[in-house]
Design a protein around this motif. Sequence first.
Motif, PDB file in Angstrom:
ATOM      1  N   VAL A 102      -4.173   6.853  16.290  1.00  0.00           N
ATOM      2  CA  VAL A 102      -5.458   7.560  16.311  1.00  0.00           C
ATOM      3  C   VAL A 102      -5.223   9.063  16.232  1.00  0.00           C
ATOM      4  CG1 VAL A 102      -7.535   8.061  17.654  1.00  0.00           C
ATOM      5  CG2 VAL A 102      -6.616   5.720  17.583  1.00  0.00           C
ATOM      6  N   TYR A 103      -4.291   9.559  17.057  1.00  0.00           N
ATOM      7  CA  TYR A 103      -4.040  10.994  17.104  1.00  0.00           C
ATOM      8  C   TYR A 103      -3.326  11.507  15.852  1.00  0.00           C
ATOM      9  CZ  TYR A 103      -5.694  11.654  21.860  1.00  0.00           C
ATOM     10  OH  TYR A 103      -6.493  11.753  22.974  1.00  0.00           O
ATOM     11  N   SER A 104      -2.728  10.627  15.079  1.00  0.00           N
ATOM     12  CA  SER A 104      -2.117  11.077  13.822  1.00  0.00           C
ATOM     13  C   SER A 104      -3.172  11.384  12.774  1.00  0.00           C
ATOM     14  CB  SER A 104      -1.153  10.009  13.291  1.00  0.00           C
ATOM     15  OG  SER A 104      -1.859   8.858  12.856  1.00  0.00           O
ATOM     16  N   ASN A 105      -4.392  10.900  12.981  1.00  0.00           N
ATOM     17  CA  ASN A 105      -5.488  11.144  12.035  1.00  0.00           C
ATOM     18  C   ASN A 105      -6.552  12.090  12.586  1.00  0.00           C
ATOM     19  OD1 ASN A 105      -5.362   9.082   9.545  1.00  0.00           O
ATOM     20  ND2 ASN A 105      -4.499   8.069  11.344  1.00  0.00           N
ATOM     21  N   PHE A 106      -6.662  12.188  13.897  1.00  0.00           N
ATOM     22  CA  PHE A 106      -7.690  13.025  14.517  1.00  0.00           C
ATOM     23  C   PHE A 106      -7.071  13.741  15.718  1.00  0.00           C
ATOM     24  CE2 PHE A 106      -9.731   9.383  12.557  1.00  0.00           C
ATOM     25  CZ  PHE A 106     -10.689   9.990  11.747  1.00  0.00           C
ATOM     26  N   THR A 107      -7.415  15.009  15.883  1.00  0.00           N
ATOM     27  CA  THR A 107      -6.767  15.814  16.920  1.00  0.00           C
ATOM     28  C   THR A 107      -7.241  15.490  18.328  1.00  0.00           C
ATOM     29  OG1 THR A 107      -8.414  17.559  16.589  1.00  0.00           O
ATOM     30  CG2 THR A 107      -6.355  17.730  15.341  1.00  0.00           C
ATOM     31  N   GLY A 108      -8.376  14.824  18.458  1.00  0.00           N
ATOM     32  CA  GLY A 108      -8.888  14.507  19.781  1.00  0.00           C
ATOM     33  C   GLY A 108     -10.250  13.856  19.686  1.00  0.00           C
ATOM     34  N   LEU A 160       0.837  -1.195   0.000  1.00  0.00           N
ATOM     35  CA  LEU A 160       0.000   0.000   0.000  1.00  0.00           C
ATOM     36  C   LEU A 160       0.874   1.247   0.000  1.00  0.00           C
ATOM     37  CD1 LEU A 160      -2.663  -0.973   2.686  1.00  0.00           C
ATOM     38  CD2 LEU A 160      -2.931  -1.042   0.203  1.00  0.00           C
ATOM     39  N   THR A 161       0.404   2.280  -0.703  1.00  0.00           N
ATOM     40  CA  THR A 161       1.087   3.558  -0.625  1.00  0.00           C
ATOM     41  C   THR A 161       0.823   4.186   0.732  1.00  0.00           C
ATOM     42  OG1 THR A 161      -0.779   4.834  -1.471  1.00  0.00           O
ATOM     43  CG2 THR A 161       0.724   3.884  -3.100  1.00  0.00           C
ATOM     44  N   ARG A 162       1.585   5.219   1.057  1.00  0.00           N
ATOM     45  CA  ARG A 162       1.402   5.899   2.339  1.00  0.00           C
ATOM     46  C   ARG A 162      -0.016   6.448   2.455  1.00  0.00           C
ATOM     47  NH1 ARG A 162       4.825   8.203   6.123  1.00  0.00           N
ATOM     48  NH2 ARG A 162       3.960   9.994   7.254  1.00  0.00           N
ATOM     49  N   ALA A 163      -0.516   7.038   1.349  1.00  0.00           N
ATOM     50  CA  ALA A 163      -1.872   7.600   1.372  1.00  0.00           C
ATOM     51  C   ALA A 163      -2.912   6.507   1.557  1.00  0.00           C
ATOM     52  CB  ALA A 163      -2.141   8.380   0.089  1.00  0.00           C
ATOM     53  N   GLU A 164      -2.722   5.363   0.895  1.00  0.00           N
ATOM     54  CA  GLU A 164      -3.674   4.259   1.031  1.00  0.00           C
ATOM     55  C   GLU A 164      -3.664   3.700   2.450  1.00  0.00           C
ATOM     56  OE1 GLU A 164      -3.589   2.458  -3.536  1.00  0.00           O
ATOM     57  OE2 GLU A 164      -2.106   1.811  -2.049  1.00  0.00           O
ATOM     58  N   GLN A 165      -2.473   3.584   3.041  1.00  0.00           N
ATOM     59  CA  GLN A 165      -2.386   3.086   4.409  1.00  0.00           C
ATOM     60  C   GLN A 165      -3.040   4.046   5.392  1.00  0.00           C
ATOM     61  OE1 GLN A 165      -1.173   0.012   5.552  1.00  0.00           O
ATOM     62  NE2 GLN A 165      -2.277   0.801   7.336  1.00  0.00           N
ATOM     63  N   GLN A 166      -2.839   5.357   5.157  1.00  0.00           N
ATOM     64  CA  GLN A 166      -3.449   6.351   6.041  1.00  0.00           C
ATOM     65  C   GLN A 166      -4.972   6.303   5.937  1.00  0.00           C
ATOM     66  OE1 GLN A 166      -2.308  10.437   5.292  1.00  0.00           O
ATOM     67  NE2 GLN A 166      -2.739  11.014   7.399  1.00  0.00           N
ATOM     68  N   GLU A 167      -5.482   6.123   4.717  1.00  0.00           N
ATOM     69  CA  GLU A 167      -6.928   6.045   4.528  1.00  0.00           C
ATOM     70  C   GLU A 167      -7.486   4.787   5.187  1.00  0.00           C
ATOM     71  OE1 GLU A 167     -10.695   6.990   3.715  1.00  0.00           O
ATOM     72  OE2 GLU A 167      -8.932   8.289   3.530  1.00  0.00           O
ATOM     73  N   ARG A 168      -6.748   3.670   5.104  1.00  0.00           N
ATOM     74  CA  ARG A 168      -7.190   2.438   5.745  1.00  0.00           C
ATOM     75  C   ARG A 168      -7.208   2.613   7.267  1.00  0.00           C
ATOM     76  NH1 ARG A 168      -4.895  -3.451   4.049  1.00  0.00           N
ATOM     77  NH2 ARG A 168      -6.148  -2.877   2.224  1.00  0.00           N
ATOM     78  N   THR A 169      -6.173   3.253   7.794  1.00  0.00           N
ATOM     79  CA  THR A 169      -6.121   3.498   9.240  1.00  0.00           C
ATOM     80  C   THR A 169      -7.275   4.391   9.673  1.00  0.00           C
ATOM     81  OG1 THR A 169      -3.716   3.269   9.282  1.00  0.00           O
ATOM     82  CG2 THR A 169      -4.721   4.472  11.109  1.00  0.00           C
ATOM     83  N   ARG A 170      -7.508   5.446   8.903  1.00  0.00           N
ATOM     84  CA  ARG A 170      -8.597   6.373   9.239  1.00  0.00           C
ATOM     85  C   ARG A 170      -9.937   5.645   9.245  1.00  0.00           C
ATOM     86  NH1 ARG A 170     -12.426   9.368   6.766  1.00  0.00           N
ATOM     87  NH2 ARG A 170     -12.895  11.440   7.638  1.00  0.00           N
ATOM     88  N   ALA A 171     -10.186   4.787   8.238  1.00  0.00           N
ATOM     89  CA  ALA A 171     -11.442   4.053   8.170  1.00  0.00           C
ATOM     90  C   ALA A 171     -11.594   3.118   9.365  1.00  0.00           C
ATOM     91  CB  ALA A 171     -11.511   3.263   6.868  1.00  0.00           C
ATOM     92  N   ALA A 172     -10.502   2.458   9.759  1.00  0.00           N
ATOM     93  CA  ALA A 172     -10.562   1.555  10.913  1.00  0.00           C
ATOM     94  C   ALA A 172     -10.859   2.323  12.195  1.00  0.00           C
ATOM     95  CB  ALA A 172      -9.241   0.797  11.041  1.00  0.00           C
ATOM     96  N   VAL A 173     -10.268   3.492  12.338  1.00  0.00           N
ATOM     97  CA  VAL A 173     -10.515   4.314  13.522  1.00  0.00           C
ATOM     98  C   VAL A 173     -11.982   4.750  13.565  1.00  0.00           C
ATOM     99  CG1 VAL A 173      -9.977   6.493  14.667  1.00  0.00           C
ATOM    100  CG2 VAL A 173      -8.130   5.095  13.730  1.00  0.00           C
ATOM    101  N   LEU A 174     -12.538   5.144  12.426  1.00  0.00           N
ATOM    102  CA  LEU A 174     -13.933   5.588  12.403  1.00  0.00           C
ATOM    103  C   LEU A 174     -14.887   4.458  12.784  1.00  0.00           C
ATOM    104  CD1 LEU A 174     -14.104   7.883   9.231  1.00  0.00           C
ATOM    105  CD2 LEU A 174     -14.310   8.574  11.616  1.00  0.00           C
ATOM    106  N   VAL A 175     -14.636   3.261  12.279  1.00  0.00           N
ATOM    107  CA  VAL A 175     -15.493   2.128  12.630  1.00  0.00           C
ATOM    108  C   VAL A 175     -15.416   1.857  14.131  1.00  0.00           C
ATOM    109  CG1 VAL A 175     -15.818  -0.363  12.366  1.00  0.00           C
ATOM    110  CG2 VAL A 175     -15.401   1.062  10.346  1.00  0.00           C
ATOM    111  N   ALA A 176     -14.188   1.836  14.657  1.00  0.00           N
ATOM    112  CA  ALA A 176     -14.014   1.583  16.091  1.00  0.00           C
ATOM    113  C   ALA A 176     -14.654   2.688  16.927  1.00  0.00           C
ATOM    114  CB  ALA A 176     -12.519   1.477  16.406  1.00  0.00           C
TER     115      ALA A 176
END
Length: 365
Positions: free
Chosen positions: A49-55, A4-20
């Motif tokens: 988590v904090y790398s994608n959302f500030t709080g 995965l590219t860095r952007a794809e990995q970040q998007e996957r992480t963000r999606a996982a955080v939102l589901v959780a």
Amino acid sequence: MARLTRAEQQERTRAAVLVAARHEFAEHGYADAKVDRIAERADLTRGAVYSNFTGKRALYLAVLADAAEQARDSARAPERSPGSVAAALGAFARVWLERLPLVDDTPGKGHLRLRSLTGVLDTAPARTALAELVRFEALLLALALEPRRAPRARTVRLAGLAQTLLHGAAHLAENAPGVGDPFDLARAAEHLADITLTESTEPAHLPFIDPARPAADRWTPPRGLHDEITGRPVDLGDDGLVVVLGAGRLSAAQEAVRSARPGDPVTFVLVTDDPAETGRLTRLRIADLVGCLRRVFAAEDLPWPRVVVDDGAQVPAALGLPTADDRTETAICIRAGLIVARASGRGSGHAVANHDDQPHPTPSP
């Protein structure tokens, strides 16, 4: 298997955080939710988590905005709009009231259904932004109630009353699920159309607004923008008015719409210096309203101004503004690809709408 590219990995992480996060907020509510548990649910570190959302607040707003955008994108417009303002208000209320919590919902799940902001916005800028967004939403609803024209001030006030009824019912249902019959509330919304409301006078400051400054400026508008109302791409190089409003100045949109000449396109660009929270709040509220409008009004009767949420401040940068924050209010008039008028400060949309838009013969470089 390709990496995965860095952007794809970040998007996957963000999606996982939102589901959780959605599960965490549904189970524990906003106040008792924990970022550590969200990270554990997503099988991620707290830092991820904090790398994608500030709080937690930014994460909660992102969960609500994501749900609102999904609902908006799946909405299907009817072939024709309701035949009267009363019928339209009733239909809008019925669609909006579908979110009321069910009796067996947990408090957290009920809050998510309502997209509730109770106890979330605890700063003055956030509360100001919400108040301005509610006024902006009333304008958009009024534009659908009176399509293809600038709505009367009475209609904007009527739309605001309908919002008050619905949000009041939501607040009660949030604390006492099952209270309030949705069918009665929808009928009450219909009857609002018969309430006697006087036409408001124009804002007192309009006669004192400085005229727009003539110009003949070339500019390169940013690409990749889209209209929140229709979902279509937006080209800000087209003729018309572009009004850039910070989250704390959205109520100025009404005077810009009423001042625009018939047939003159108007684009509102909404900006903030806090994309993580105020930007997501803006996306949430606009997407939520538009999702309802798309289910009630035929496509040709949706609000005619274009609405762009520019939480990256691309448009202000293209206009040469040094900063863009919640108090930003600036506007331009475009003709034949040139900026022919500029105005900044209170009433700028009104000023450019009333400008003599004949361009200067020699464009600025």
